[in-house]
Each structure stands twice: as structure tokens, then as C-alpha cells.
Design a protein around this motif. Structure first.
Motif, short mmCIF file in Angstrom:
data_model
loop_
_atom_site.label_atom_id
_atom_site.label_comp_id
_atom_site.label_asym_id
_atom_site.label_seq_id
_atom_site.Cartn_x
_atom_site.Cartn_y
_atom_site.Cartn_z
N LYS A 227 67.16 97.73 -13.67
CA LYS A 227 68.46 97.22 -13.24
C LYS A 227 69.17 96.63 -14.45
O LYS A 227 68.70 95.67 -15.07
CB LYS A 227 68.29 96.15 -12.15
CG LYS A 227 69.60 95.52 -11.69
CD LYS A 227 70.52 96.53 -11.01
CE LYS A 227 71.76 95.85 -10.46
NZ LYS A 227 72.72 96.81 -9.89
N LEU A 228 70.31 97.22 -14.79
CA LEU A 228 71.03 96.79 -15.99
C LEU A 228 72.07 95.73 -15.65
O LEU A 228 72.66 95.73 -14.57
CB LEU A 228 71.73 97.99 -16.63
CG LEU A 228 70.85 99.14 -17.10
CD1 LEU A 228 71.71 100.28 -17.60
CD2 LEU A 228 69.88 98.68 -18.18
N THR A 229 72.30 94.86 -16.59
CA THR A 229 73.37 93.88 -16.44
C THR A 229 74.67 94.48 -16.98
O THR A 229 74.66 95.46 -17.73
CB THR A 229 73.07 92.60 -17.23
OG1 THR A 229 73.04 92.91 -18.63
CG2 THR A 229 71.73 92.02 -16.81
N GLU A 230 75.80 93.89 -16.60
CA GLU A 230 77.09 94.32 -17.14
C GLU A 230 77.07 94.25 -18.66
O GLU A 230 77.56 95.15 -19.35
CB GLU A 230 78.21 93.42 -16.62
CG GLU A 230 78.64 93.69 -15.21
CD GLU A 230 79.91 92.92 -14.86
OE1 GLU A 230 80.71 92.67 -15.79
OE2 GLU A 230 80.10 92.59 -13.68
N GLU A 231 76.52 93.19 -19.19
CA GLU A 231 76.51 92.97 -20.63
C GLU A 231 75.75 94.07 -21.36
O GLU A 231 76.17 94.54 -22.42
CB GLU A 231 75.90 91.61 -20.97
CG GLU A 231 76.75 90.41 -20.55
CD GLU A 231 76.76 90.17 -19.04
OE1 GLU A 231 75.82 90.66 -18.35
OE2 GLU A 231 77.69 89.51 -18.56
N GLU A 232 74.61 94.51 -20.79
CA GLU A 232 73.82 95.57 -21.42
C GLU A 232 74.61 96.88 -21.48
O GLU A 232 74.62 97.57 -22.50
CB GLU A 232 72.51 95.77 -20.67
CG GLU A 232 71.49 94.67 -20.88
CD GLU A 232 70.25 94.86 -20.04
OE1 GLU A 232 69.14 94.85 -20.61
OE2 GLU A 232 70.38 95.03 -18.80
N GLN A 268 79.45 100.80 -12.74
CA GLN A 268 79.54 100.65 -14.18
C GLN A 268 80.97 100.85 -14.68
O GLN A 268 81.44 100.11 -15.54
CB GLN A 268 78.59 101.63 -14.87
CG GLN A 268 77.13 101.28 -14.70
CD GLN A 268 76.22 102.13 -15.56
OE1 GLN A 268 76.63 103.14 -16.13
NE2 GLN A 268 74.96 101.74 -15.68
#
Length: 317
Positions: A227-232, A268
Motif C-alpha cells: 500500500k503506497l502513500t501519496e508521498e511515495e 493515484q
């Protein structure tokens, strides 16, 4: 755009994300008046392990108008990376070559060369595991025991092998020559191949101006289940844009499968397109990212229907 909610209609209808997606059934039903051909290009790559050279190949589609003897006409090149479990032979059949033929038969889309690549090291030897699980050794970010150097294979091995063999805009195979011809080169991919397209944007931005990820969000260099963060995501996608602020680009995102693919890429894109590096819209003279959405199921065989939309914009600046 960031305040607009995704609208999902009945199955088979186009999903509205401020997009225009044109369904062209003629791709499958029409008998093309002109026929292109598929050619195999063999090459070797040694960008993964010291002392190990892998023999590989890609299939290259040449449109009906391509003439070996006409060196005065140059062609743009669209690279297509297949999804999980597939191989470069997916479109090397009469019924699938016909789909490519019908892309260009009406004259609405300028003919280009289409290169079918693979991140698998040996899709024939590893056919059983590749077709059942997709976990055959590969060189992309979903690699099994090998570094993700597929972008180097594309830049250092595939592009020179293909673009010096055919009439393209590449005149110099040095890195500066590859950079100089980037306006005439696009990278696209479906599903895991779309992950690979985002990965190519991150790693090979200097060598491709146009990108067409189909039916998958970016994994930002991580496992697809993370699960990716917005920042990543923002950091991964904007890094090459910030590193090369003067280079123009365009990302044409297309998607289907409203219950899975669309929601993931939509999430995204909502925060990506809010970044100052992006201008959302379908005019490559003014914009650099857009999103066209259908209600198609998830299968690489629908790639030509997505190309019917994206190739009306790619290479148009």
C-alpha cells in the motif's frame, strides 16, 4: 478535477472521469484493405549479472506502408510491454496482427512501428510457470532473483537493435543520440506492463517523450501488494520531471475493469494531477497527462482498442 468523484455506469458503458474513450468495433470486424507484417529482431543483453549474456528477441510490427527501400520516410516507434504471464507472441497471430492493421487502415492514425518486448529472460523455456503464475525470472520491478535493470535492456540493447534495423528517427546510438530522438519514441504497457511503463518513465525519462500505461497504477518501485502513500507515488513519478525540467512529455493513461483497475489508477491520478508538474487534458501542446476510461475487462488482447484512443494524441506535438 480533484473534487470530482468517479462515476461508474452500467457494464459496457464508458466511465466518466472527464475523459473521452472511443470504442471502435471496426478494429475486430473490418477486413483491412492493407496488411502489415511482424518481424522478429534478435539481440543479446548483459545488463543484469556480470559475465552473463542473455539471448532475447522482440517482435516488431511494420505497418502496411513500410517500405524497406524507402529510406526517406521515417517512422515513430511505440514500444509495447505485455502483462503478467504473456509473451512477445501475443500479437504475432493473424487474428491479432489484423487488430494492428485496422488501427491504421482508415487513415485516422498515422502509421508507426510497434515493438513487442518482454521482461522475461526466456519466455519459451519458462512457459509453464510464466503462463500459470507469471513468476518466471524477469528483469523488471517484479523480478525474481535478478536486479530490475529492464530499463537498461530497453535503452542499451532493444532500442539500438530495432531502430537501426528499420527506418526510424534514430541516427546515432550513443546516449546523446537516443536523447535526441526521444520525441519519436513512446513506451506503453498493459497491467504489469503498465507498472513497467511508469518504471520506464522514472528510469528512462531522457529517452522517451510519450507514455501510455494501460490498466495499472504505478507501484513506485515496490511490490505490487504494498500500500503506497501519496508521498511515495508523487516522489517516484515527479523525480525525473524535476531532474529534467526542460524535457516535454505526455502520459496517456487508459483503464478498464471498474471494480479494480480504474479505482486504483484513479486514486493515484487524483493527487498526481494536482501537482504543479502536471497539466491535465488531451492537447499535447498545452497538457501533459490525461485519463481515458472504458468498462473493458482485464486482458492484454484489448490493447489495440486503447491504442485507437492514445495514438490520436501520442507523437502529435
Amino acid at each position: 478535477m480533484s473534487n470530482r468523484e468517479l462515476i461508474i455506469r452500467k457494464p459496457g458503458e464508458v466511465i466518466d472521469f472527464e475523459t473521452v474513450f472511443e470504442l471502435n468495433p471496426a478494429l475486430e470486424t473490418n477486413e483491412p484493405a492493407h496488411r502489415g507484417r511482424m518481424m522478429r529482431v534478435d539481440y543479446t543483453t548483459s545488463v543484469y549479472e556480470y559475465g552473463v549474456t542473455y539471448p532475447k528477441y522482440c517482435n516488431v510490427y511494420l505497418p502496411w506502408c513500410y517500405d524497406e527501400n524507402d529510406s526517406g520516410r521515417r517512422y515513430n516507434v511505440l514500444y509495447y510491454q505485455h502483462g503478467n504471464t504473456c509473451d512477445p507472441e501475443l500479437f504475432n497471430k493473424p487474428e491479432t496482427i489484423r487488430l494492428f492493421d485496422n488501427l491504421f487502415d482508415s487513415g485516422e492514425i498515422d502509421p508507426c512501428i510497434i515493438v513487442c518486448t518482454t521482461y522475461y529472460f526466456d519466455p519459451e523455456r519458462d512457459a509453464e510457470v510464466r503462463r500459470t503464475t507469471g513468476l518466471a525470472p524477469a528483469g523488471d520491478n517484479d523480478s525474481t532473483g535478478c536486479p530490475p535493470n529492464f530499463y537498461r535492456e530497453v535503452v542499451e540493447d532493444i532500442i539500438p537493435a530495432v531502430e537501426t534495423r528499420f527506418h526510424t528517427w534514430l541516427t546515432d546510438t550513443s546516449l546523446s543520440g537516443l536523447r535526441a530522438s526521444r520525441d519519436h519514441r513512446a513506451f506503453s504497457g498493459y497491467s504489469r506492463g503498465a507498472c513497467c511503463t511508469w518504471y520506464m518513465l522514472h528510469n528512462a525519462f531522457e529517452f522517451f517523450r510519450w507514455y501510455a500505461p494501460m490498466s495499472c497504477m504505478t507501484t513506485a518501485g515496490h511490490d505490487i501488494f504494498k500500500k503506497l502513500t501519496e508521498e511515495e507515488v508523487i516522489r517516484y513519478i515527479t523525480a525525473p520531471l524535476k531532474q529534467h525540467p526542460g524535457l516535454p512529455f505526455f502520459i496517456y493513461c487508459t483503464n478498464g475493469d471498474p471494480e479494480k483497475d480504474v479505482r486504483a489508477m484513479n486514486e493515484q491520478l487524483l493527487y498526481l494531477t494536482a501537482q504543479p508538474e502536471f497539466s491535465y487534458g488531451f492537447d499535447p501542446a498545452e497538457n501533459n497527462i490525461c485519463f481515458a476510461v472504458s468498462a473493458f475487462p482485464h486482458t492484454d488482447l484489448l490493447v489495440p482498442y486503447y491504442y485507437w484512443n492514445s495514438l490520436k494524441i501520442l507523437f502529435k506535438a
